[in-house]
Design an enzyme around this catalytic site. Structure first.
Site, PDB file in Angstrom:
ATOM      1  N   LEU A  44       0.862  -1.166   0.000  1.00  0.00           N
ATOM      2  CA  LEU A  44       0.000   0.000   0.000  1.00  0.00           C
ATOM      3  C   LEU A  44       0.907   1.228   0.000  1.00  0.00           C
ATOM      4  CD1 LEU A  44      -2.638  -0.978   2.747  1.00  0.00           C
ATOM      5  CD2 LEU A  44      -2.967  -1.023   0.269  1.00  0.00           C
ATOM      6  N   ASP A  45       0.463   2.298  -0.647  1.00  0.00           N
ATOM      7  CA  ASP A  45       1.252   3.532  -0.651  1.00  0.00           C
ATOM      8  C   ASP A  45       1.461   4.030   0.771  1.00  0.00           C
ATOM      9  OD1 ASP A  45       1.182   3.381  -3.392  1.00  0.00           O
ATOM     10  OD2 ASP A  45      -0.449   4.831  -3.605  1.00  0.00           O
ATOM     11  N   LYS A  46       2.495   4.832   0.953  1.00  0.00           N
ATOM     12  CA  LYS A  46       2.826   5.354   2.289  1.00  0.00           C
ATOM     13  C   LYS A  46       1.641   6.081   2.916  1.00  0.00           C
ATOM     14  CE  LYS A  46       5.850   8.788   2.750  1.00  0.00           C
ATOM     15  NZ  LYS A  46       5.327   9.880   3.628  1.00  0.00           N
ATOM     16  N   HIS A  48       0.233   2.659  -7.951  1.00  0.00           N
ATOM     17  CA  HIS A  48      -0.717   3.762  -7.735  1.00  0.00           C
ATOM     18  C   HIS A  48      -2.012   3.570  -8.527  1.00  0.00           C
ATOM     19  CE1 HIS A  48       2.193   5.827  -5.382  1.00  0.00           C
ATOM     20  NE2 HIS A  48       2.894   6.356  -6.371  1.00  0.00           N
TER      21      HIS A  48
END
Length: 232
Positions: free
Chosen positions: A104-106, A186
């Protein structure tokens, strides 16, 4: 499974082999209620019970875990600039080789799976098992009907990335649920962007049958249930 006692305890984050040896010399390690005297003694896991200073040692060798990831953490084992999700977990997860399954993105919150079973992890992330992943989105702007249609049919992003068909439900203006079967770079943010919006908040809610149930607070983690494992 047969293991050397010192290797087993080192893997369980009780220190280096040398530090484990000192624990054994001090009489703090017991095997089936008997004080261990040799660092290289052979133990049978999970049949035998190991304790250190009176505390039972978790004997499992394979981990299947779910985590409610907070924003601000990267999905990596180590990172020079940012805190990692491994810092939210007990030290034996790292020494036993547990890693994030996908990422998962930050700035994204929600459900993250982790395991040290590489074969299982590959099945989850390679997209061939068609495992649906549900996300809750908050976004700025307005999604066009044409853009929503492209998402549901399988949108082609500007860089040539072809996405599989996804389902998108507008909960209320600026809020939506989206279900995808992939995990491209993303992906959700780019899909929403291509449809006319800009994601301002993103949270993963489910991976197949696995949900955030039991993980009410950010940073909470738990073993994936046997029932959910069977459904995957």
């Amino acid at each position: 499974m047969r293991l050397r006692l010192d290797k087993f305890l080192a893997n369980k984050a009780f220190g280096s082999r040398k530090e484990v040896y000192h624990l054994i010399k001090q009489g703090l390690v017991m095997v089936d209620g008997v004080v261990a005297s040799k660092k290289d003694m052979s133990i049978q896991i999970p049949e035998q019970t190991i304790t250190v200073n009176g505390e039972l040692v978790d004997s499992r060798q394979t981990y299947y875990v779910k985590l409610n990831k907070p924003a601000g953490y990267v999905c990596a084992v180590e990172d020079a600039r940012h805190p990692t999700v491994m810092e939210l977990l007990p030290p034996d997860f790292l020494t036993m080789g547990v890693v994030p399954v996908g990422r998962l993105d930050k700035d994204t919150e929600g459900l993250l799976l982790l395991s040290n079973d590489g074969v299982w992890a590959h099945k989850i992330i390679n997209g061939k098992k068609h495992i649906p992943k549900t996300y809750y989105i908050e976004y700025a702007g307005e999604l066009s009907e044409e853009g929503i249609g492209r998402i549901t049919e399988g949108i082609l992003l500007g860089d040539g990335t072809q996405c599989k068909p996804a389902s998108l439900e507008i909960v209320e203006p600026g809020k939506a649920h989206i279900v995808i079967e992939e995990g491209k770079y993303h992906q959700v943010k780019r899909m929403i962007g291509a449809a006319g919006g800009e994601v301002t908040y993103l949270k993963r809610l489910t991976v197949g049958p696995i949900t955030l149930k039991g993980l009410e607070n950010l940073g909470d983690f738990a073993d994936i249930s046997a029932e959910d494992m069977e459904k995957l």
